[in-house]
Design an enzyme around this catalytic site. Structure first.
Site, PDB file in Angstrom:
ATOM      1  N   LYS A   1       0.890  -1.177   0.000  1.00 14.61           N
ATOM      2  CA  LYS A   1       0.000   0.000   0.000  1.00 14.61           C
ATOM      3  C   LYS A   1       0.917   1.213   0.000  1.00 14.61           C
ATOM      4  CE  LYS A   1      -1.805   3.058   1.900  1.00 14.61           C
ATOM      5  NZ  LYS A   1      -1.541   4.458   1.519  1.00 14.61           N
TER       6      LYS A   1
ATOM      7  N   GLU B   1       9.311   1.387  11.144  1.00 19.81           N
ATOM      8  CA  GLU B   1      10.360   2.387  10.894  1.00 19.81           C
ATOM      9  C   GLU B   1       9.669   3.741  10.975  1.00 19.81           C
ATOM     10  OE1 GLU B   1      13.414   1.650  10.647  1.00 19.81           O
ATOM     11  OE2 GLU B   1      13.512  -0.407   9.931  1.00 19.81           O
TER      12      GLU B   1
ATOM     13  N   CYS C   1      13.760  11.033   7.029  1.00 21.14           N
ATOM     14  CA  CYS C   1      13.752  10.567   8.424  1.00 21.14           C
ATOM     15  C   CYS C   1      15.149  10.611   9.032  1.00 21.14           C
ATOM     16  CB  CYS C   1      13.197   9.151   8.487  1.00 21.14           C
ATOM     17  SG  CYS C   1      14.065   8.011   7.402  1.00 21.14           S
TER      18      CYS C   1
ATOM     19  N   GLU D   1       9.356  16.760  14.717  1.00 16.59           N
ATOM     20  CA  GLU D   1       9.867  16.466  13.376  1.00 16.59           C
ATOM     21  C   GLU D   1       9.235  17.454  12.390  1.00 16.59           C
ATOM     22  OE1 GLU D   1       8.603  12.684  11.644  1.00 16.59           O
ATOM     23  OE2 GLU D   1      10.639  12.377  10.908  1.00 16.59           O
TER      24      GLU D   1
HETATM   25  P1  NAD Z   1       2.460   8.672   7.243  1.00 18.15           P
HETATM   26  O1  NAD Z   1       2.599   7.966   8.530  1.00 18.15           O
HETATM   27  O2  NAD Z   1       1.518   9.804   7.136  1.00 18.15           O
HETATM   28  O3  NAD Z   1       2.010   7.645   6.083  1.00 18.15           O
HETATM   29  C1  NAD Z   1       2.756   6.503   5.756  1.00 18.15           C
HETATM   30  C2  NAD Z   1       1.837   5.478   5.130  1.00 18.15           C
HETATM   31  O4  NAD Z   1       0.887   5.047   6.096  1.00 18.15           O
HETATM   32  C3  NAD Z   1       1.042   5.980   3.931  1.00 18.15           C
HETATM   33  O5  NAD Z   1       0.990   4.952   2.973  1.00 18.15           O
HETATM   34  C4  NAD Z   1      -0.331   6.237   4.531  1.00 18.15           C
HETATM   35  O6  NAD Z   1      -1.386   6.141   3.610  1.00 18.15           O
HETATM   36  C5  NAD Z   1      -0.420   5.116   5.548  1.00 18.15           C
HETATM   37  N1  NAD Z   1      -1.337   5.377   6.663  1.00 18.15           N
HETATM   38  C6  NAD Z   1      -1.643   6.555   7.258  1.00 18.15           C
HETATM   39  N2  NAD Z   1      -2.512   6.356   8.275  1.00 18.15           N
HETATM   40  C7  NAD Z   1      -2.762   5.032   8.315  1.00 18.15           C
HETATM   41  C8  NAD Z   1      -3.601   4.216   9.127  1.00 18.15           C
HETATM   42  N3  NAD Z   1      -4.330   4.717  10.125  1.00 18.15           N
HETATM   43  N4  NAD Z   1      -3.620   2.875   8.885  1.00 18.15           N
HETATM   44  C9  NAD Z   1      -2.871   2.340   7.901  1.00 18.15           C
HETATM   45  N5  NAD Z   1      -2.083   3.071   7.087  1.00 18.15           N
HETATM   46  C10 NAD Z   1      -2.021   4.400   7.296  1.00 18.15           C
HETATM   47  O7  NAD Z   1       3.939   9.082   6.840  1.00 18.15           O
HETATM   48  P2  NAD Z   1       4.382  10.003   5.630  1.00 18.15           P
HETATM   49  O8  NAD Z   1       3.912  11.388   5.901  1.00 18.15           O
HETATM   50  O9  NAD Z   1       4.011   9.325   4.351  1.00 18.15           O
HETATM   51  O10 NAD Z   1       5.992   9.927   5.741  1.00 18.15           O
HETATM   52  C11 NAD Z   1       6.738  10.749   6.553  1.00 18.15           C
HETATM   53  C12 NAD Z   1       7.070  10.070   7.866  1.00 18.15           C
HETATM   54  O11 NAD Z   1       7.746   8.840   7.622  1.00 18.15           O
HETATM   55  C13 NAD Z   1       8.030  10.861   8.740  1.00 18.15           C
HETATM   56  O12 NAD Z   1       7.614  10.783  10.078  1.00 18.15           O
HETATM   57  C14 NAD Z   1       9.367  10.142   8.561  1.00 18.15           C
HETATM   58  O13 NAD Z   1      10.284  10.306   9.598  1.00 18.15           O
HETATM   59  C15 NAD Z   1       8.904   8.740   8.442  1.00 18.15           C
HETATM   60  N6  NAD Z   1       9.927   7.920   7.782  1.00 18.15           N
HETATM   61  C16 NAD Z   1      10.648   7.037   8.538  1.00 18.15           C
HETATM   62  C17 NAD Z   1      11.638   6.274   7.940  1.00 18.15           C
HETATM   63  C18 NAD Z   1      12.441   5.296   8.745  1.00 18.15           C
HETATM   64  O14 NAD Z   1      13.120   4.487   8.146  1.00 18.15           O
HETATM   65  N7  NAD Z   1      12.364   5.301  10.069  1.00 18.15           N
HETATM   66  C19 NAD Z   1      11.898   6.424   6.573  1.00 18.15           C
HETATM   67  C20 NAD Z   1      11.148   7.344   5.839  1.00 18.15           C
HETATM   68  C21 NAD Z   1      10.152   8.081   6.450  1.00 18.15           C
END
Ligand code: NAD
Length: 487
Positions: free
Chosen positions: A177, A253, A287, A390
């Site tokens: 997804k 992650e 991140c 963040e």
């Molecule tokens: P997000 O959490 O908003 O979304 C990530 C994914 O989760 C998307 O596909 C979204 O549709 C899905 N999602 C959102 N709510 C959900 C729910 N309730 N149930 C199931 N799926 C759901 O994150 P983002 O804004 O896309 O990305 C940025 C974030 O990701 C930042 O916090 C960043 O630090 C983190 N990140 C972490 C790493 C790591 O390796 N630790 C790497 C890249 C990004």
């Protein structure tokens, strides 16, 4: 600007592409023009994809790592053949400068995520532990079932393949997804997987949103025993809650708020170079970024002067398809609003903004894009929200420190523990400081060097578990010990 395409993104379920219903618009972050549409999958599409993956599972698992290897190597090879196109798609999806999606580096890494695990599963599939009494324990790493992969928008293709590679190589099938802001690359990867001849149902893609949509349906699905998620910390909690009625394995992650500690004895030129990358790579939507820049007091003034100058000279917002552009657009107007609200707060709070501080003024059509100036702020205390939350944009706070302990305390003083940088010529100091900070990854005198064998992940609110090499194997396999008697 590159000729504007129009992408009609599809789901990929059971080896077939589907236009789907409830299509939503895809915006190009650099202009906010509509560059395509994608379907919103819900529980019904997710269930069909999961059932297809379940049906494909026994055959795929039975192939063994050697049998799966040629499929995956062909997939990786086709990614390389499509490198130019994929690099451009990632720029349309994310708004990141094309020079950072360089087919010779970024897309090679996307392919390598698949290749590495295709080989690794062959060479790391079992272990044996003979005992003194003649018994022999054979440890097998067996496939688990259907893996649900939920990914973010910031480095989409890299993070998608970072999950697809180990999930499939260790014999699972999967449903991806992808993030709703960046659906194009995942659709393209599905086309490439199809072209490479992956059997139907082994790899599926369902587009959609999180809550009440495809993401939540995948997390909650009873036939998905593995969920690998990358995204925000609070989304990670929501996903675990959504799936809590069933026994699942979680790889999380999550968010970060990295540090970058520059000691007075650091090589100044290198320290500035790494600090620019840690602060502004991927528009700071990273991140692993190091937006909390801590500089030891004896060099604070000279470092700051040179760093600000380097930002002015090197971090250039503009057309992401222009090879000279070094700073792209933020992903979406909502995220632009979020990042600029921190900048307004910084002004109201009376902090010093040495460069940047608002929208980057660019000529049309980029004046409609989500461009934020590279921004450097001083005068902030470590407990301020600018240093705690963040921001996920091109915003760096710089603060002085006196000694090792103070730098360690500031670095540790956030809820996150993903990564950071320590810069000094004194190796003993680097080892002491790295040892005292709770984080998943620390780079000494460099930034963002990745080896796929090493553990990747975060401490504290930055995650659960690690990915990479044997750590991915542990997550994506059921470990079985067979103890053989010697009689
Ligand atoms: P997000 O959490 O908003 O979304 C990530 C994914 O989760 C998307 O596909 C979204 O549709 C899905 N999602 C959102 N709510 C959900 C729910 N309730 N149930 C199931 N799926 C759901 O994150 P983002 O804004 O896309 O990305 C940025 C974030 O990701 C930042 O916090 C960043 O630090 C983190 N990140 C972490 C790493 C790591 O390796 N630790 C790497 C890249 C990004």
């Amino acid at each position: 600007m590159s000729e504007k395409p129009f992408f009609e993104v599809e789901h990929y379920i059971d080896g077939r592409f589907e236009k789907g219903a409830n299509r939503f618009e895809i915006l190009y972050p650099a202009t906010n023009e509509v560059i395509g549409t994608a379907p919103e999958g819900k529980a019904e599409e997710v269930d069909r994809a999961v059932q297809a993956a379940r049906r494909a599972f026994p055959g795929w698992a039975k192939l063994g790592a050697q049998g799966r290897r040629p499929y995956l190597l062909r997939f990786a090879q086709k990614i390389r053949e499509h490198a130019e196109e994929l690099a451009r798609i990632e720029t349309w999806d994310v708004g990141r400068p094309i020079r950072e999606n360089n087919p010779a580096h970024y897309i090679q890494r996307v392919a390598w995520n698949i290749e590495f695990f295709a080989e690794f599963a062959v060479t790391h599939g079992s272990e044996a532990y003979p005992m003194d009494n003649g018994y022999v324990n054979v440890v097998y790493y067996e496939p688990v079932g259907v893996a649900g992969l939920i990914t973010p928008w910031n480095v989409p293709m890299m993070l998608e393949t970072w999950k697809i590679g180990p999930a499939l190589a260790f014999g699972n099938t999967c449903v991806l997804k992808p993030a709703e802001f960046t659906p194009i690359g995942a659709w393209k990867l599905a086309q490439i997987a199809h072209e490479a001849g992956l059997p139907a149902g082994v790899f599926n893609v369902v587009h959609g949103f999180g809550p009440d949509s495809a993401g939540a349906a995948l997390a909650a699905h009873p036939d998905v025993p593995l969920i690998s998620f990358t995204g925000e910390t609070r989304t990670g909690s929501a996903i675990i809650k959504a799936g809590a009625d069933h026994i699942k394995r979680w790889s999380m992650e999550l968010g970060g708020k990295g540090f970058n500690i520059v000691f007075a004895d650091a090589d100044l030129d290198r320290a500035i170079h790494h600090s620019l990358r840690a602060g502004f790579f991927n528009q700071g939507e990273f991140c692993l970024a190091g937006p909390r820049l801590l500089v030891q007091r004896p060099i604070y003034d000279i470092f700051l002067e040179r760093f600000v100058q380097a930002v002015k000279e090197n971090i250039r917002p503009g057309d992401p398809f222009d090879p000279n552009t070094t700073l792209g657009a933020l992903i979406h107007p909502e995220h632009f609003e979020r990042v600029t609200s921190y900048l307004r707060y910084a002004k109201e709070a009376g902090f010093q903004i040495l460069v940047g501080g608002g929208r980057a003024e660019l000529p049309p059509p980029f004046d409609r894009g989500n461009f934020v100036e590279p921004t450097v702020i001083t005068g902030v205390t470590p407990s301020d929200r600018l240093c705690q939350e963040e921001i996920f944009g091109p915003v760096v706070t710089v603060m002085p420190f006196d000694d090792e302990q103070e730098a360690i305390d500031i670095a540790n003083g956030v809820q996150y523990g993903l990564s950071g940088v320590v810069q000094s010529r004194d190796l003993g100091r680097c080892m002491r400081v790295s040892g005292a900070i709770r984080a998943g990854t620390i780079w000494v005198n460099d930034f963002f060097v990745r080896d796929l064998r090493v553990p990747f992940g975060g401490a504290k609110s930055s995650g659960i578990g690690r990915e990479g090499g044997i750590y991915s194997r542990e997550f994506y396999t059921e470990i079985k010990n067979v103890c053989l008697a010697n009689a």
